[in-house]
Write an enzyme that holds these catalytic residues in place. Structure first.
Site, mmCIF file in Angstrom:
data_model
loop_
_atom_site.group_PDB
_atom_site.id
_atom_site.type_symbol
_atom_site.label_atom_id
_atom_site.label_comp_id
_atom_site.label_asym_id
_atom_site.label_seq_id
_atom_site.Cartn_x
_atom_site.Cartn_y
_atom_site.Cartn_z
ATOM 1 N N TYR A 22 67.384 -88.838 -0.189
ATOM 2 C CA TYR A 22 66.718 -88.473 -1.436
ATOM 3 C C TYR A 22 66.165 -89.707 -2.153
ATOM 4 C CZ TYR A 22 68.711 -83.727 -1.319
ATOM 5 O OH TYR A 22 69.043 -82.442 -0.987
ATOM 6 N N LEU A 75 64.992 -72.129 -8.734
ATOM 7 C CA LEU A 75 63.826 -71.733 -9.532
ATOM 8 C C LEU A 75 62.562 -71.687 -8.675
ATOM 9 C CD1 LEU A 75 64.637 -73.703 -12.796
ATOM 10 C CD2 LEU A 75 65.036 -71.277 -12.308
#
Length: 323
Positions: A53, A220
């Site tokens: 990441y 989301l």
């Protein structure tokens, strides 16, 4: 902030987990301190990262520093947690092959990545360590055996699987039992949202049966279930910055959800997250907030309890995707 017990561990984790996939881009390395600080102030004690990441090109955006010049998300998170490491449950992972052809879940690779993650995170142990993706080249027995060794050495506390199927999770539990390993996988991290309910087909039932927690990511759906303004973001390479391209069906569901949220006096993202937190086996939901204010808005979902009627109405929007 409300808390859940993580699988069979007895460890309490906040129902909102801070995801760091875009640390170094949005928020920037400097702004990440504010996001982490806001999380701790809100009572959030669960942080999720990975060895790839931040320093990869996956989440590049206009104006972001080149991937090769960025710090990794682990380095940023480790620095932001300085002096407060003992207050949090820290999760990271390895095994994503997109960025490294040598990546996988072999003994050699896992040991190297754990050592590097410990250094980047400035810690002596990792609370929850995931196998990021299945590795077709390495027997699952080997992966679980090295995890067992690292737990016995005190470098890992618990292990889990990410992006694995229900049968792979069941096989892992069987192997752990047969080999009498000190810890079997305790959780499953998987893409899961109102617009992607594939986890409900088999994985959720397996987790309920065996007492494991589900930790959803992308709750989301690239921002579509948070704010319809995401549809106005520029598109490059078939994807919107910060979110994927969306089908007409997905946009239609999002518009219906937005209308319901307005009628109920709630934010769209709060309804989305509250609905997901109500699903069986879901212990905590990973949110990737870009600012402290965005995190505060998302974290409010942990305190929202939708009525059974409201939950049924939301579920009905995508009932066919769960069947």
């Amino acid at each position: 902030m409300k808390y859940s017990v993580l699988g069979p561990t007895g460890v309490r984790v906040s129902r909102i987990c801070v995801g760091t996939a875009t640390f170094g881009v949005a928020p920037s390395a400097h702004e990440a301190d504010g996001v982490v600080g806001a999380a701790l102030d809100l009572g959030i004690n669960f942080f999720d990262t990975a060895d790839v990441y931040g320093s990869t090109s996956t989440f590049d955006r206009p104006g972001a520093p080149p991937a090769a010049e960025r710090e990794s998300a682990e380095e940023i998170l480790g620095r932001s947690l300085a002096g407060r490491r003992d207050e949090v449950v820290l999760a990271t992972k390895s095994g994503e092959r997109r960025f490294d052809p040598d990546a996988g879940l072999s003994r050699r690779y896992i040991i190297r990545q754990v050592e590097q993650s410990l250094r980047r995170l400035s810690t002596d142990r990792i609370d929850l360590y995931y196998a990021h993706f299945p590795d077709p080249n390495t027997p699952l027995e080997q992966t679980l055996a090295v995890y067992d060794d690292l737990i016995r050495q005190g470098k890992l506390r618990y292990v889990a699987l990410s992006n694995h199927t229900a049968w792979q999770m069941t096989e892992a539990l069987w192997i752990a039992g047969e080999r009498r390993l000190v810890s079997a996988p305790v959780a499953a991290q998987v893409m899961y949202s109102l617009l992607d309910r594939s986890a409900e087909k088999e994985l959720a039932a397996a987790c309920v049966r065996f007492g494991l927690s589900i930790i959803p990511y992308a709750p989301l759906h690239g921002g579509l279930l948070a704010d319809l303004s995401v549809l106005d973001r520029p598109i490059a390479g078939g994807k919107r910055y910060g979110g994927p391209g969306y089908s007409n069906a997905e946009i239609a569901v999002a518009r219906q959800l937005d209308q319901l949220a307005r009628e109920w006096g709630l934010g769209m993202q709060q309804v989305s997250l509250a609905w997901l937190l109500s699903r069986p086996a879901v212990a905590s939901v990973i949110v990737g907030a870009e600012t402290a204010d965005e995190l505060r808005a998302n974290a409010a979902a942990a305190d929202i309890e939708l009525t059974r009627e409201q939950l049924d109405v939301v579920s009905a929007l995508t009932a066919e995707t769960a069947s």
